[in-house]
Scaffold this active site. Structure first.
Site: not given
Ligand SMILES: Nc1ccn([C@H]2C[C@H](O)[C@@H](COP(=O)(O)O)O2)c(=O)n1
Ligand SMILES: [Zn+2]
Length: 195
Positions: A108, A110, A134, A137
């Site tokens: 992620h 973060e 999330c 993170c």
């Molecule tokens: N706070 C976050 C939330 C999600 N991510 C990343 C992880 C995945 O690459 C994407 C989420 O994919 P989705 O379920 O929307 O198809 O975003 C993050 O980096 N930071």
């Molecule tokens: Zn995360």
């Protein structure tokens, strides 16, 4: 391109250039610029710019960590871990094959921003992030010493992971706040310097 579309595009470009010329003529070049980027917009824009590096086809997230002196000490975006080639690992999330799901692999934004830090520690830093962190993170944010999270979107607010993040942030004394941009859009025009 259909001719009338290209005409309209040209007209819009001419209007834009005309506006810019008018603005330049009225600008007093002996006085400080007033339309500069505010610090907060600058940091959030840095997170958004980092997100543009993401190969995730659905959600591109960026994060920017800033210290108490307003110095950027870490930037990251969501992507595959080092050595896990993003042409070989899956970007899919709805799959029959259990281990063919991107969520098992993607780092992620973060976490990457924290790992990419270029300072000794992140004590009392602020994280600007495109999407609310999330729970995994959130744990890394808390352990790193970051004290404040400024996020743009809370579109996953009802998800259990987001609820857990907020619970941990509150317990750990990390403040979180939704970002209100001064300007909705920031345009980067590589040609501007030549005008
Ligand atoms: N706070 C976050 C939330 C999600 N991510 C990343 C992880 C995945 O690459 C994407 C989420 O994919 P989705 O379920 O929307 O198809 O975003 C993050 O980096 N930071
Ligand atoms: Zn995360």
């Amino acid at each position: 391109m259909t001719p009338w579309i290209s005409d309209r595009k040209q007209l819009a470009m001419d209007n834009l250039n005309g506006l810019r010329d008018a603005l330049n003529e009225t600008r007093d070049i002996t006085k400080k610029r007033l339309d500069y980027l505010e610090w907060e917009d600058y940091f959030m824009a840095t997170a958004f710019l980092a997100a543009k590096r993401s190969k995730d086809p659905v959600t591109q997230v960026g994060a920017c960590i800033v210290n108490e002196d307003k110095i950027i000490v870490g930037v990251g975006y969501n992507g595959m871990p080092k050595g896990c080639h993003d042409d070989e690992f899956p970007w899919n999330k709805k799959t029959e094959v259990d281990n063919d799901n991107k969520h098992l692999y993607v780092c992620h934004a973060e976490l990457n921003a924290i790992i990419n830090k270029n300072s000794m520690n992140l004590k009392n830093c602020t994280m600007y992030v495109v999407l609310f962190p999330c729970n995994e993170c959130a744990k890394a944010i808390i352990q790193s010493g970051i004290k404040k999270v400024i996020y743009m979107s809370d579109k996953k607010a009802s998800k259990i992971k987001t609820v857990a993040s907020k619970r941990m942030f509150e317990a750990a004394g990390i403040s979180y706040q939704q970002f209100i941009p001064r300007s909705k859009k920031i345009l980067i025009d590589f040609d501007e310097i030549n005008n």
